[in-house]
Design an enzyme around this catalytic site. Structure first.
Site, PDB file in Angstrom:
ATOM      1  N   LYS A  18       0.829  -1.213   0.000  1.00 33.35           N
ATOM      2  CA  LYS A  18       0.000   0.000   0.000  1.00 33.35           C
ATOM      3  C   LYS A  18       0.864   1.263   0.000  1.00 33.35           C
ATOM      4  O   LYS A  18       0.652   2.161  -0.809  1.00 33.35           O
ATOM      5  CB  LYS A  18      -0.921   0.025   1.232  1.00 33.35           C
ATOM      6  CG  LYS A  18      -1.896  -1.121   1.320  1.00 33.35           C
ATOM      7  CD  LYS A  18      -2.805  -0.995   2.532  1.00 33.35           C
ATOM      8  CE  LYS A  18      -2.072  -1.009   3.857  1.00 33.35           C
ATOM      9  NZ  LYS A  18      -1.377  -2.286   4.156  1.00 33.35           N
ATOM     10  N   ARG A  97      -9.455   0.637   9.192  1.00 30.47           N
ATOM     11  CA  ARG A  97      -9.003  -0.722   9.498  1.00 30.47           C
ATOM     12  C   ARG A  97     -10.060  -1.544  10.195  1.00 30.47           C
ATOM     13  O   ARG A  97      -9.809  -2.689  10.560  1.00 30.47           O
ATOM     14  CB  ARG A  97      -7.808  -0.681  10.424  1.00 30.47           C
ATOM     15  CG  ARG A  97      -6.673  -0.040   9.756  1.00 30.47           C
ATOM     16  CD  ARG A  97      -5.395  -0.683  10.194  1.00 30.47           C
ATOM     17  NE  ARG A  97      -4.361   0.192   9.696  1.00 30.47           N
ATOM     18  CZ  ARG A  97      -3.104  -0.117   9.662  1.00 30.47           C
ATOM     19  NH1 ARG A  97      -2.706  -1.267  10.121  1.00 30.47           N
ATOM     20  NH2 ARG A  97      -2.244   0.729   9.183  1.00 30.47           N
ATOM     21  N   ARG A 180      -0.142  -8.331  13.658  1.00 33.26           N
ATOM     22  CA  ARG A 180      -0.806  -7.380  12.769  1.00 33.26           C
ATOM     23  C   ARG A 180      -1.564  -8.098  11.653  1.00 33.26           C
ATOM     24  O   ARG A 180      -2.653  -7.693  11.279  1.00 33.26           O
ATOM     25  CB  ARG A 180       0.191  -6.365  12.199  1.00 33.26           C
ATOM     26  CG  ARG A 180       0.749  -5.513  13.321  1.00 33.26           C
ATOM     27  CD  ARG A 180       1.449  -4.232  12.978  1.00 33.26           C
ATOM     28  NE  ARG A 180       2.116  -4.109  11.725  1.00 33.26           N
ATOM     29  CZ  ARG A 180       3.372  -4.497  11.469  1.00 33.26           C
ATOM     30  NH1 ARG A 180       4.095  -5.104  12.389  1.00 33.26           N
ATOM     31  NH2 ARG A 180       3.899  -4.261  10.303  1.00 33.26           N
TER      32      ARG A 180
HETATM   33  P1  ADP Z   1       1.322  -1.747   8.646  1.00 35.25           P
HETATM   34  O1  ADP Z   1       0.664  -1.613   7.299  1.00 35.25           O
HETATM   35  O2  ADP Z   1       2.553  -2.572   8.596  1.00 35.25           O
HETATM   36  O3  ADP Z   1       0.398  -2.099   9.761  1.00 35.25           O
HETATM   37  P2  ADP Z   1       1.179   1.097   9.186  1.00 35.25           P
HETATM   38  O4  ADP Z   1       2.301   2.036   9.001  1.00 35.25           O
HETATM   39  O5  ADP Z   1      -0.017   1.239   8.336  1.00 35.25           O
HETATM   40  O6  ADP Z   1       1.854  -0.327   9.013  1.00 35.25           O
HETATM   41  O7  ADP Z   1       0.698   1.111  10.688  1.00 35.25           O
HETATM   42  C1  ADP Z   1       1.618   0.975  11.758  1.00 35.25           C
HETATM   43  C2  ADP Z   1       0.894   1.021  13.087  1.00 35.25           C
HETATM   44  O8  ADP Z   1       0.237   2.308  13.238  1.00 35.25           O
HETATM   45  C3  ADP Z   1      -0.226   0.005  13.272  1.00 35.25           C
HETATM   46  O9  ADP Z   1       0.264  -1.257  13.704  1.00 35.25           O
HETATM   47  C4  ADP Z   1      -1.080   0.702  14.348  1.00 35.25           C
HETATM   48  O10 ADP Z   1      -0.474   0.619  15.617  1.00 35.25           O
HETATM   49  C5  ADP Z   1      -1.019   2.152  13.894  1.00 35.25           C
HETATM   50  N1  ADP Z   1      -2.101   2.466  12.926  1.00 35.25           N
HETATM   51  C6  ADP Z   1      -1.955   2.862  11.628  1.00 35.25           C
HETATM   52  N2  ADP Z   1      -3.155   3.087  11.043  1.00 35.25           N
HETATM   53  C7  ADP Z   1      -4.086   2.822  12.003  1.00 35.25           C
HETATM   54  C8  ADP Z   1      -5.517   2.844  12.017  1.00 35.25           C
HETATM   55  N3  ADP Z   1      -6.240   3.178  10.923  1.00 35.25           N
HETATM   56  N4  ADP Z   1      -6.141   2.517  13.172  1.00 35.25           N
HETATM   57  C9  ADP Z   1      -5.446   2.184  14.280  1.00 35.25           C
HETATM   58  N5  ADP Z   1      -4.098   2.117  14.330  1.00 35.25           N
HETATM   59  C10 ADP Z   1      -3.420   2.438  13.205  1.00 35.25           C
HETATM   60  P1  ADP Z   2       2.143  -1.907   3.237  1.00 37.15           P
HETATM   61  O1  ADP Z   2       2.115  -0.402   3.216  1.00 37.15           O
HETATM   62  O2  ADP Z   2       0.951  -2.510   2.550  1.00 37.15           O
HETATM   63  O3  ADP Z   2       2.363  -2.482   4.604  1.00 37.15           O
HETATM   64  P2  ADP Z   2       4.743  -1.606   1.954  1.00 37.15           P
HETATM   65  O4  ADP Z   2       4.515  -0.685   0.816  1.00 37.15           O
HETATM   66  O5  ADP Z   2       5.401  -1.070   3.170  1.00 37.15           O
HETATM   67  O6  ADP Z   2       3.373  -2.363   2.347  1.00 37.15           O
HETATM   68  O7  ADP Z   2       5.593  -2.842   1.376  1.00 37.15           O
HETATM   69  C1  ADP Z   2       6.077  -3.868   2.251  1.00 37.15           C
HETATM   70  C2  ADP Z   2       7.477  -4.306   1.802  1.00 37.15           C
HETATM   71  O8  ADP Z   2       7.382  -4.996   0.541  1.00 37.15           O
HETATM   72  C3  ADP Z   2       8.451  -3.164   1.581  1.00 37.15           C
HETATM   73  O9  ADP Z   2       9.719  -3.597   2.006  1.00 37.15           O
HETATM   74  C4  ADP Z   2       8.423  -2.931   0.075  1.00 37.15           C
HETATM   75  O10 ADP Z   2       9.659  -2.413  -0.424  1.00 37.15           O
HETATM   76  C5  ADP Z   2       8.176  -4.340  -0.466  1.00 37.15           C
HETATM   77  N1  ADP Z   2       7.340  -4.360  -1.690  1.00 37.15           N
HETATM   78  C6  ADP Z   2       6.252  -3.585  -1.978  1.00 37.15           C
HETATM   79  N2  ADP Z   2       5.710  -3.908  -3.177  1.00 37.15           N
HETATM   80  C7  ADP Z   2       6.463  -4.934  -3.666  1.00 37.15           C
HETATM   81  C8  ADP Z   2       6.419  -5.721  -4.880  1.00 37.15           C
HETATM   82  N3  ADP Z   2       5.467  -5.510  -5.825  1.00 37.15           N
HETATM   83  N4  ADP Z   2       7.343  -6.680  -5.031  1.00 37.15           N
HETATM   84  C9  ADP Z   2       8.307  -6.893  -4.074  1.00 37.15           C
HETATM   85  N5  ADP Z   2       8.410  -6.203  -2.918  1.00 37.15           N
HETATM   86  C10 ADP Z   2       7.507  -5.222  -2.704  1.00 37.15           C
END
Ligand code: ADP
Ligand code: ADP
Ligand code: ZN
Length: 227
Positions: A18, A97, A180
């Site tokens: 994302k 979420r 998560r």
């Molecule tokens: P990931 O996609 O790996 O969960 P994010 O950067 O989107 O990573 O979120 C990291 C953390 O921030 C989540 O584990 C949560 O603690 C908090 N967070 C982010 N977005 C939300 C949301 N919409 N509602 C509640 N907590 C959130």
């Molecule tokens: P999200 O926001 O959904 O948690 P991220 O954008 O942070 O996901 O991506 C998670 C990990 O996967 C990062 O280390 C990113 O560089 C890698 N990644 C994202 N898209 C791809 C893809 N199409 N192929 C391989 N690795 C990817």
């Protein structure tokens, strides 16, 4: 008076790409990338009671309470209205979420007279998610996302975009990752139907090279954004 905003959201499990995709496609669509996770990371970089409260959830991989999350999002939308009155809309990443957040978002949009035009759903199998998250690296300064193997910064440890330090996130530990992903299945995945029933959901295969995923997203959104 600013014109009505048209927003898009991007939804999918942790590691589905994302943040990576939102950063790439938002500028191409004239949308502002708004990620609640980035808003929380910025908030935690400051001192004080709010930063401590957010940290207590974040580091465990737990969701921050809905009321606080909605407040943080709203204050970002208000800031955009003030600083960039002509912006078209946001590409919302990591919100909503759960059902309560989806309903809060509907209420906010109604109140503002804004429209949600699409929900991009990135579909990626769980084993690939775990591989991606365990190698994920982020820029501490600007939030840019990298991967140790799949998408490394040009110079190790240094952000291509801003020169800031590229590090592993404090919640990308095996325990917090598993937690998560479970929360996603329980609370966030049910929202897919919520948006599908309204004709807003667009499924995109996310398990292919980054630029192919971007092209698919741009093609799917073009008709909805009148691009
Ligand atoms: P990931 O996609 O790996 O969960 P994010 O950067 O989107 O990573 O979120 C990291 C953390 O921030 C989540 O584990 C949560 O603690 C908090 N967070 C982010 N977005 C939300 C949301 N919409 N509602 C509640 N907590 C959130
Ligand atoms: P999200 O926001 O959904 O948690 P991220 O954008 O942070 O996901 O991506 C998670 C990990 O996967 C990062 O280390 C990113 O560089 C890698 N990644 C994202 N898209 C791809 C893809 N199409 N192929 C391989 N690795 C990817
Ligand atoms: Zn950076």
């Amino acid at each position: 008076m600013a014109s009505k905003r048209t927003h898009v959201l991007i939804i999918g499990p942790q590691g589905s790409g994302k943040g990576t995709q939102a950063a790439l496609v938002a500028p191409r669509l004239g949308l502002v990338h708004v990620a609640t996770g980035d808003l929380f990371r910025a908030l935690m970089a400051s001192e004080g009671a709010l930063a401590r409260e957010v940290r207590s959830y974040y580091e465990r991989g737990a969701l921050v309470p809905d009321d606080l999350t909605v407040r943080v999002l709203l204050s970002r939308l208000e800031e955009l209205d003030r600083c960039d009155p002509d912006y078209r809309g946001v590409l919302l990443d990591g919100f909503p979420r759960n059902r309560a957040q989806a309903e809060a978002l509907d209420a906010v949009l109604r109140e503002r007279g804004d429209e949600l035009v699409a929900a991009i759903h990135l579909v990626v199998p769980r084993d690939v998610l775990i591989e991606r998250l365990s190698g994920r690296l982020v820029c501490q300064q600007c939030g840019a996302t990298y991967h140790r193997t799949f998408n490394p910064p040009r110079q190790p440890g240094i952000c291509d975009r801003c020169g800031g330090p590229v590090i592993q996130r404090s919640d990308d530990t095996p325990e917090a990752i598993a937690r998560r992903l479970d929360i996603y299945e329980e609370q966030t995945a049910p929202l897919l139907d919520y948006y599908r029933q309204r004709g807003l959901l667009i499924d995109i295969v996310g398990d292919r090279p980054i630029d192919e995923v971007s092209r698919a997203i741009l093609a799917a959104l073009a008709p909805r954004l009148g691009a």
